[in-house]
Enzyme design. Structure first.
Site, short mmCIF file in Angstrom:
data_model
loop_
_atom_site.label_atom_id
_atom_site.label_comp_id
_atom_site.label_asym_id
_atom_site.label_seq_id
_atom_site.Cartn_x
_atom_site.Cartn_y
_atom_site.Cartn_z
N VAL A 165 16.95 33.28 44.85
CA VAL A 165 17.19 32.33 43.76
C VAL A 165 17.65 30.99 44.34
O VAL A 165 18.59 30.95 45.14
CB VAL A 165 18.26 32.87 42.78
CG1 VAL A 165 18.48 31.91 41.62
CG2 VAL A 165 17.86 34.25 42.25
N GLU A 225 7.47 36.09 47.30
CA GLU A 225 7.55 36.34 45.85
C GLU A 225 6.13 36.39 45.31
O GLU A 225 5.51 35.36 45.09
CB GLU A 225 8.33 35.21 45.15
CG GLU A 225 9.81 35.23 45.46
CD GLU A 225 10.60 34.21 44.66
OE1 GLU A 225 10.02 33.49 43.82
OE2 GLU A 225 11.82 34.12 44.89
#
Ligand SMILES: [Zn+2]
Length: 238
Positions: free
Chosen positions: A154, A207
């Site tokens: 994040v 990701e």
């Protein structure tokens, strides 16, 4: 008698004309301003498009780099549109995104994949960031280590591509979908932003769900030359 009737008719027309003019002007005023829940007048968000100082309007908006070292510019105000499920994205990528999701149906049991995360405000990013650190702290990580681990997944608030409105996290029903996206998203202007073989540059873990819009021409070159956005921009700006 005939003359009197004509005069009355003229008066009548003038009155009707006045009413029509009034209705039209009210309609224009209404379309410029919309009322929010509290009844207060609010400017329509689309007016940002005409703001010359808005960085989101700069010519190469599609190549704006936001990463661990490049913060989102102060005066960046994307013009957003809602997608199915309630997430928002920049209006300029909407059609390309819909075309990509539509084509992806074949690898998603005939269903259109959904957008798990699109545009994020600074506050939203801050909340996600703090929650991620907390989850590592709960696993017994030290403060420093929890922060380090969290930042692989994040971004620090202000440093997330999601704040541009040009990135999406795609939710699929099968892993096949992600493999298909890796080889086809460029045709719609999207790049597989955090590839596993580029983590040494991006400092972000792979990701498979995260896609970034850059435009078809740019995405094609990035795909064909196996570059990440940082490498592409470095070559381009030389
Ligand atoms: Zn993402």
């Amino acid at each position: 008698m005939k003359i009197k009737n004509k005069r009355l008719l003229k008066k009548g027309f003038k009155r009707v004309g006045g009413v029509i003019l009034f209705v039209i002007s009210m309609f224009i005023i209404n379309s410029i301003f919309i009322k929010n829940k509290n009844g207060l007048l609010e400017e329509m968000p689309t007016l940002d498009v005409f703001d010359d100082n808005n960085v989101a309007n700069q010519e190469d908006w599609n190549l704006l780099l936001v990463n661990k070292w490049n913060k989102i510019p102060e005066n960046y105000k994307p013009n957003l549109v809602e997608v199915a499920g309630g997430e928002k994205v920049d209006k300029r990528i909407y059609e390309s995104l819909m075309a990509l999701l539509e084509a992806a149906k074949v690898k998603n049991w005939g269903q259109m994949p959904t957008i798990a995360s699109g545009y994020r405000t600074y506050e939203k990013q801050k909340q996600l960031y703090e929650d991620k650190i907390k989850s590592y702290r709960n696993k017994g990580y030290s403060k420093e280590k929890a922060k380090e681990e969290a930042e692989k997944w994040v971004a620090i608030p202000g440093y997330s591509e999601h704040q541009l409105g040009l990135a999406v996290d795609i939710n699929g029903a099968t892993y096949d979908l992600y493999l298909w996206l890796q080889d086809n998203s460029y045709k719609y202007g999207f790049i597989f932003r955090y590839k596993g073989d580029k983590t040494n540059i991006t400092k972000t873990a792979e990701e498979v769900w995260h896609y970034r819009y850059v435009g078809v021409e740019e995405a094609t070159e990035i795909y064909e030359k196996n570059l990440c956005l940082e490498e592409y921009l470095e070559i381009k700006n030389k």
